[in-house]
Design a protein around this motif. Structure first.
Motif, PDB file in Angstrom:
ATOM      1  N   HIS A  12       8.471   6.895 -22.116  1.00  0.00           N
ATOM      2  CA  HIS A  12       8.284   6.510 -21.179  1.00  0.00           C
ATOM      3  C   HIS A  12       7.802   5.392 -20.650  1.00  0.00           C
ATOM      4  O   HIS A  12       7.512   4.199 -19.784  1.00  0.00           O
ATOM      5  CB  HIS A  12       7.611   7.925 -19.650  1.00  0.00           C
ATOM      6  CG  HIS A  12       8.739   8.945 -20.106  1.00  0.00           C
ATOM      7  ND1 HIS A  12       9.454   9.078 -18.626  1.00  0.00           N
ATOM      8  CD2 HIS A  12       8.623   9.789 -20.709  1.00  0.00           C
ATOM      9  CE1 HIS A  12      10.266   9.825 -19.061  1.00  0.00           C
ATOM     10  NE2 HIS A  12      10.022  10.614 -19.516  1.00  0.00           N
ATOM     11  N   ARG A  18       9.923   3.454 -16.863  1.00  0.00           N
ATOM     12  CA  ARG A  18       9.259   3.851 -15.707  1.00  0.00           C
ATOM     13  C   ARG A  18      10.047   3.533 -15.148  1.00  0.00           C
ATOM     14  O   ARG A  18      10.014   4.130 -13.727  1.00  0.00           O
ATOM     15  CB  ARG A  18       8.186   2.897 -16.273  1.00  0.00           C
ATOM     16  CG  ARG A  18       7.194   3.937 -17.621  1.00  0.00           C
ATOM     17  CD  ARG A  18       5.461   3.217 -17.462  1.00  0.00           C
ATOM     18  NE  ARG A  18       5.511   1.666 -16.980  1.00  0.00           N
ATOM     19  CZ  ARG A  18       5.374   1.233 -18.229  1.00  0.00           C
ATOM     20  NH1 ARG A  18       5.729   1.681 -19.046  1.00  0.00           N
ATOM     21  NH2 ARG A  18       5.716  -0.575 -17.637  1.00  0.00           N
ATOM     22  N   SER A  21      12.763   6.810 -13.820  1.00  0.00           N
ATOM     23  CA  SER A  21      11.550   7.431 -13.915  1.00  0.00           C
ATOM     24  C   SER A  21      11.605   6.995 -11.511  1.00  0.00           C
ATOM     25  O   SER A  21      10.921   8.246 -11.570  1.00  0.00           O
ATOM     26  CB  SER A  21      11.412   7.947 -14.669  1.00  0.00           C
ATOM     27  OG  SER A  21      10.970   8.253 -15.690  1.00  0.00           O
ATOM     28  N   MET A  22      10.433   6.221 -11.798  1.00  0.00           N
ATOM     29  CA  MET A  22      10.141   5.827 -10.605  1.00  0.00           C
ATOM     30  C   MET A  22      11.100   5.782  -9.302  1.00  0.00           C
ATOM     31  O   MET A  22      11.073   6.692  -8.095  1.00  0.00           O
ATOM     32  CB  MET A  22       9.232   4.321 -10.117  1.00  0.00           C
ATOM     33  CG  MET A  22       8.692   4.991  -8.510  1.00  0.00           C
ATOM     34  SD  MET A  22       7.859   3.100  -8.461  1.00  0.00           S
ATOM     35  CE  MET A  22       6.994   2.760 -10.120  1.00  0.00           C
ATOM     36  N   ILE A  24      13.874   8.069  -9.758  1.00  0.00           N
ATOM     37  CA  ILE A  24      14.967   9.192  -9.145  1.00  0.00           C
ATOM     38  C   ILE A  24      13.823  10.174  -8.747  1.00  0.00           C
ATOM     39  O   ILE A  24      14.405  10.196  -7.467  1.00  0.00           O
ATOM     40  CB  ILE A  24      15.042   9.956 -10.481  1.00  0.00           C
ATOM     41  CG1 ILE A  24      15.557   9.104 -11.695  1.00  0.00           C
ATOM     42  CG2 ILE A  24      15.014  10.959 -10.685  1.00  0.00           C
ATOM     43  CD1 ILE A  24      17.251   9.017 -11.156  1.00  0.00           C
ATOM     44  N   ARG A  25      12.040   9.851  -9.173  1.00  0.00           N
ATOM     45  CA  ARG A  25      11.176  10.178  -8.053  1.00  0.00           C
ATOM     46  C   ARG A  25      11.287  10.426  -6.253  1.00  0.00           C
ATOM     47  O   ARG A  25      11.493  11.035  -5.107  1.00  0.00           O
ATOM     48  CB  ARG A  25       9.669  10.157  -8.425  1.00  0.00           C
ATOM     49  CG  ARG A  25       9.276  10.965  -9.443  1.00  0.00           C
ATOM     50  CD  ARG A  25       7.907  10.872  -9.975  1.00  0.00           C
ATOM     51  NE  ARG A  25       7.273   8.909  -9.743  1.00  0.00           N
ATOM     52  CZ  ARG A  25       7.818   8.637 -11.176  1.00  0.00           C
ATOM     53  NH1 ARG A  25       8.083   9.400 -12.761  1.00  0.00           N
ATOM     54  NH2 ARG A  25       7.227   8.093 -11.074  1.00  0.00           N
ATOM     55  N   ILE A  26      11.757   8.445  -5.725  1.00  0.00           N
ATOM     56  CA  ILE A  26      11.977   8.389  -4.877  1.00  0.00           C
ATOM     57  C   ILE A  26      13.140   8.974  -4.194  1.00  0.00           C
ATOM     58  O   ILE A  26      13.047   9.251  -2.879  1.00  0.00           O
ATOM     59  CB  ILE A  26      12.175   6.757  -4.676  1.00  0.00           C
ATOM     60  CG1 ILE A  26      10.329   6.321  -4.825  1.00  0.00           C
ATOM     61  CG2 ILE A  26      11.742   6.474  -3.560  1.00  0.00           C
ATOM     62  CD1 ILE A  26      10.419   4.545  -5.112  1.00  0.00           C
ATOM     63  N   ASP A  28      14.149  11.584  -5.278  1.00  0.00           N
ATOM     64  CA  ASP A  28      14.867  13.369  -4.817  1.00  0.00           C
ATOM     65  C   ASP A  28      13.721  13.621  -3.734  1.00  0.00           C
ATOM     66  O   ASP A  28      13.651  14.251  -2.165  1.00  0.00           O
ATOM     67  CB  ASP A  28      13.557  14.042  -6.842  1.00  0.00           C
ATOM     68  CG  ASP A  28      14.419  13.764  -7.499  1.00  0.00           C
ATOM     69  OD1 ASP A  28      16.193  14.140  -6.754  1.00  0.00           O
ATOM     70  OD2 ASP A  28      14.346  14.222  -8.375  1.00  0.00           O
ATOM     71  N   GLY A  29      12.599  12.327  -3.867  1.00  0.00           N
ATOM     72  CA  GLY A  29      11.754  12.837  -2.414  1.00  0.00           C
ATOM     73  C   GLY A  29      12.866  12.908  -1.457  1.00  0.00           C
ATOM     74  O   GLY A  29      11.878  12.806  -0.259  1.00  0.00           O
TER      75      GLY A  29
END
Length: 160
Positions: A12, A18, A21-22, A24-26, A28-29
């Motif tokens: 990571h 990184r 991953s960020m 993907i988090r956005i 998903d949110g």
């Protein structure tokens, strides 16, 4: 045979990993808010159509007798069932209350409506029905998301 040495920095630490991953988090949110917007939009369209049908019931029955050709149902019954579906299912979809059931029901209402009077529709109107069908199908396949009464009730049951 010797084992390859492990990298000294975690995977990571890579800037591309990184960033991915960020992202993907956005994404998903955003799933639940986007599902909510889709559910509210489609619910508004169909509920408004049901209200319009009730406002001019004679016109609605005339359309079912002369324009909309619903297979297997006499026109008056088709008008009642179609209008009931447009009025009862959208609140379920909008709230995410029995969300998949409501979405499947609304998908059927949309499909029957499209097939019943496709011959009288212009291509843009057909495209709207296709878009609505896709949005409804997403809610049926993936569920209404965590911003829904279904999710809230499931969480309450699991904590009780």
């Amino acid at each position: 045979m010797t084992a390859l040495p492990l990298p000294s920095t975690p995977i990571h630490a890579n800037p591309i990993s990184r960033a991915w991953s960020m992202l993907i988090r956005i994404l998903d949110g955003l799933q639940s808010p986007v599902l909510l917007v889709a559910r509210l939009y489609v619910s508004y369209v169909f509920f408004n159509s049901g209200v319009q049908s009730l406002r001019n019931w004679q016109g609605t029955v005339w359309l079912y007798e002369n324009e909309f050709h619903v297979a297997l149902l006499p026109p008056h019954l088709a008008a009642i069932v179609g209008t009931a579906g447009e009025l009862l299912l959208p609140p379920l979809v909008a709230l995410g209350l029995f969300g998949r059931f409501g979405a499947l029901g609304l998908f059927v209402v949309n499909a029957v409506a499209l097939l019943s009077y496709m011959h009288a529709l212009q291509p843009p109107a057909i495209m709207f029905h296709i878009i609505w069908g896709i949005l409804i199908l997403v809610a049926a396949l993936w569920g209404p998301g965590i911003w829904s009464v279904d999710h809230w009730m499931q969480r309450r049951r699991s904590t009780a």
